[in-house]
Design a protein around this motif. Sequence first.
Motif, PDB file in Angstrom:
ATOM      1  N   ASP A  66      -4.784   3.998  15.450  1.00 26.94           N
ATOM      2  CA  ASP A  66      -3.398   4.469  15.526  1.00 26.94           C
ATOM      3  C   ASP A  66      -2.568   4.069  14.310  1.00 26.94           C
ATOM      4  OD1 ASP A  66      -3.762   5.755  17.942  1.00 26.94           O
ATOM      5  OD2 ASP A  66      -3.158   3.999  19.118  1.00 26.94           O
ATOM      6  N   GLU A  67      -2.954   2.981  13.638  1.00 19.57           N
ATOM      7  CA  GLU A  67      -2.166   2.519  12.499  1.00 19.57           C
ATOM      8  C   GLU A  67      -2.238   3.521  11.348  1.00 19.57           C
ATOM      9  OE1 GLU A  67      -3.873  -1.386  14.259  1.00 19.57           O
ATOM     10  OE2 GLU A  67      -4.771   0.480  13.596  1.00 19.57           O
ATOM     11  N   ILE A  68      -1.113   3.632  10.637  1.00 20.50           N
ATOM     12  CA  ILE A  68      -1.040   4.492   9.458  1.00 20.50           C
ATOM     13  C   ILE A  68      -0.576   3.602   8.306  1.00 20.50           C
ATOM     14  CG2 ILE A  68      -0.019   6.544   8.421  1.00 20.50           C
ATOM     15  CD1 ILE A  68       0.402   7.640  11.256  1.00 20.50           C
ATOM     16  N   TRP A  69      -1.543   3.162   7.519  1.00 16.64           N
ATOM     17  CA  TRP A  69      -1.289   2.225   6.436  1.00 16.64           C
ATOM     18  C   TRP A  69      -1.688   2.838   5.098  1.00 16.64           C
ATOM     19  CZ3 TRP A  69      -4.078  -2.827   8.398  1.00 16.64           C
ATOM     20  CH2 TRP A  69      -3.470  -3.274   9.571  1.00 16.64           C
ATOM     21  N   VAL A  70      -0.993   2.403   4.047  1.00 15.16           N
ATOM     22  CA  VAL A  70      -1.375   2.730   2.679  1.00 15.16           C
ATOM     23  C   VAL A  70      -1.225   1.471   1.835  1.00 15.16           C
ATOM     24  CG1 VAL A  70      -0.705   5.163   2.829  1.00 15.16           C
ATOM     25  CG2 VAL A  70       0.936   3.492   1.970  1.00 15.16           C
ATOM     26  N   ALA A  71      -1.956   1.419   0.738  1.00 19.26           N
ATOM     27  CA  ALA A  71      -1.843   0.296  -0.195  1.00 19.26           C
ATOM     28  C   ALA A  71      -1.184   0.782  -1.477  1.00 19.26           C
ATOM     29  CB  ALA A  71      -3.214  -0.284  -0.491  1.00 19.26           C
ATOM     30  N   PHE A  72      -0.435  -0.143  -2.088  1.00 21.52           N
ATOM     31  CA  PHE A  72       0.177   0.125  -3.383  1.00 21.52           C
ATOM     32  C   PHE A  72       0.328  -1.196  -4.115  1.00 21.52           C
ATOM     33  CE2 PHE A  72       3.864   0.631  -6.195  1.00 21.52           C
ATOM     34  CZ  PHE A  72       3.398   1.669  -6.990  1.00 21.52           C
ATOM     35  N   LYS A  73      -0.260  -1.282  -5.303  1.00 20.13           N
ATOM     36  CA  LYS A  73      -0.200  -2.483  -6.137  1.00 20.13           C
ATOM     37  C   LYS A  73      -0.589  -3.741  -5.366  1.00 20.13           C
ATOM     38  CE  LYS A  73       2.959  -0.947  -9.715  1.00 20.13           C
ATOM     39  NZ  LYS A  73       4.199  -1.239 -10.443  1.00 20.13           N
ATOM     40  N   GLY A  74      -1.647  -3.642  -4.573  1.00 20.81           N
ATOM     41  CA  GLY A  74      -2.181  -4.813  -3.875  1.00 20.81           C
ATOM     42  C   GLY A  74      -1.574  -5.113  -2.527  1.00 20.81           C
ATOM     43  N   ASN A  75      -0.451  -4.478  -2.213  1.00 23.50           N
ATOM     44  CA  ASN A  75       0.173  -4.675  -0.905  1.00 23.50           C
ATOM     45  C   ASN A  75      -0.198  -3.530   0.028  1.00 23.50           C
ATOM     46  OD1 ASN A  75       1.652  -7.044  -1.573  1.00 23.50           O
ATOM     47  ND2 ASN A  75       3.181  -5.793  -2.593  1.00 23.50           N
ATOM     48  N   ILE A  76      -0.305  -3.851   1.314  1.00 25.58           N
ATOM     49  CA  ILE A  76      -0.576  -2.823   2.311  1.00 25.58           C
ATOM     50  C   ILE A  76       0.693  -2.625   3.129  1.00 25.58           C
ATOM     51  CG2 ILE A  76      -1.929  -2.185   4.333  1.00 25.58           C
ATOM     52  CD1 ILE A  76      -4.219  -3.858   3.147  1.00 25.58           C
ATOM     53  N   TYR A  77       1.096  -1.370   3.241  1.00 20.21           N
ATOM     54  CA  TYR A  77       2.332  -1.003   3.931  1.00 20.21           C
ATOM     55  C   TYR A  77       2.023  -0.213   5.200  1.00 20.21           C
ATOM     56  CZ  TYR A  77       4.543  -2.135  -0.531  1.00 20.21           C
ATOM     57  OH  TYR A  77       4.968  -2.778  -1.665  1.00 20.21           O
ATOM     58  N   ASP A  78       2.806  -0.477   6.236  1.00 23.85           N
ATOM     59  CA  ASP A  78       2.719   0.309   7.469  1.00 23.85           C
ATOM     60  C   ASP A  78       3.713   1.455   7.331  1.00 23.85           C
ATOM     61  OD1 ASP A  78       2.858   1.416   9.990  1.00 23.85           O
ATOM     62  OD2 ASP A  78       2.983  -0.505  11.024  1.00 23.85           O
ATOM     63  N   VAL A  79       3.200   2.676   7.177  1.00 23.95           N
ATOM     64  CA  VAL A  79       4.056   3.853   7.003  1.00 23.95           C
ATOM     65  C   VAL A  79       4.108   4.711   8.270  1.00 23.95           C
ATOM     66  CG1 VAL A  79       3.782   3.925   4.497  1.00 23.95           C
ATOM     67  CG2 VAL A  79       2.177   5.195   5.939  1.00 23.95           C
ATOM     68  N   GLY A  80       3.607   4.156   9.366  1.00 23.43           N
ATOM     69  CA  GLY A  80       3.513   4.897  10.619  1.00 23.43           C
ATOM     70  C   GLY A  80       4.834   5.358  11.194  1.00 23.43           C
ATOM     71  N   ALA A  81       5.924   4.689  10.875  1.00 27.42           N
ATOM     72  CA  ALA A  81       7.229   5.071  11.414  1.00 27.42           C
ATOM     73  C   ALA A  81       7.853   6.246  10.662  1.00 27.42           C
ATOM     74  CB  ALA A  81       8.179   3.874  11.380  1.00 27.42           C
ATOM     75  N   SER A  82       7.279   6.602   9.528  1.00 30.99           N
ATOM     76  CA  SER A  82       7.830   7.694   8.725  1.00 30.99           C
ATOM     77  C   SER A  82       7.362   9.053   9.243  1.00 30.99           C
ATOM     78  CB  SER A  82       7.395   7.541   7.269  1.00 30.99           C
ATOM     79  OG  SER A  82       7.774   8.682   6.521  1.00 30.99           O
ATOM     80  N   ARG A  83       8.307   9.952   9.463  1.00 28.33           N
ATOM     81  CA  ARG A  83       7.938  11.306   9.896  1.00 28.33           C
ATOM     82  C   ARG A  83       7.133  12.028   8.821  1.00 28.33           C
ATOM     83  NH1 ARG A  83      11.025  14.947   7.347  1.00 28.33           N
ATOM     84  NH2 ARG A  83      12.985  14.246   6.455  1.00 28.33           N
ATOM     85  N   LEU A  84       7.228  11.578   7.577  1.00 33.16           N
ATOM     86  CA  LEU A  84       6.499  12.199   6.475  1.00 33.16           C
ATOM     87  C   LEU A  84       5.019  11.809   6.445  1.00 33.16           C
ATOM     88  CD1 LEU A  84       9.177  11.838   3.668  1.00 33.16           C
ATOM     89  CD2 LEU A  84       8.641  13.859   5.039  1.00 33.16           C
TER      90      LEU A  84
END
Length: 77
Positions: free
Chosen positions: A19-37
């Motif tokens: 269910d998690e929607i994560w992406v990495a950028f410059k070594g950090n992992i972000y939870d982007v699941g709350a974004s409608r995009l």
Amino acid sequence: MLKEYTKSQLALRNGQDKDEIWVAFKGNIYDVGASRLWRNGKHYEHWAGQDLTDELSDAPHTENVFERFKIIGILIP
């Protein structure tokens, strides 16, 4: 301290396998699941579960977009 994740572990957080929607950028992992995009783990031609560092140059926005999202981990090689 943030938890560390491998690229394989990140790949499972693509909105499909888990269910998690994560992406990495410059070594950090972000939870982007709350974004409608990022619904269903897809954002235009980009897929969640990946390191997007090298793909930002194709985006119509700057890296400041990541300030909207919580850092939930560190991507390890």
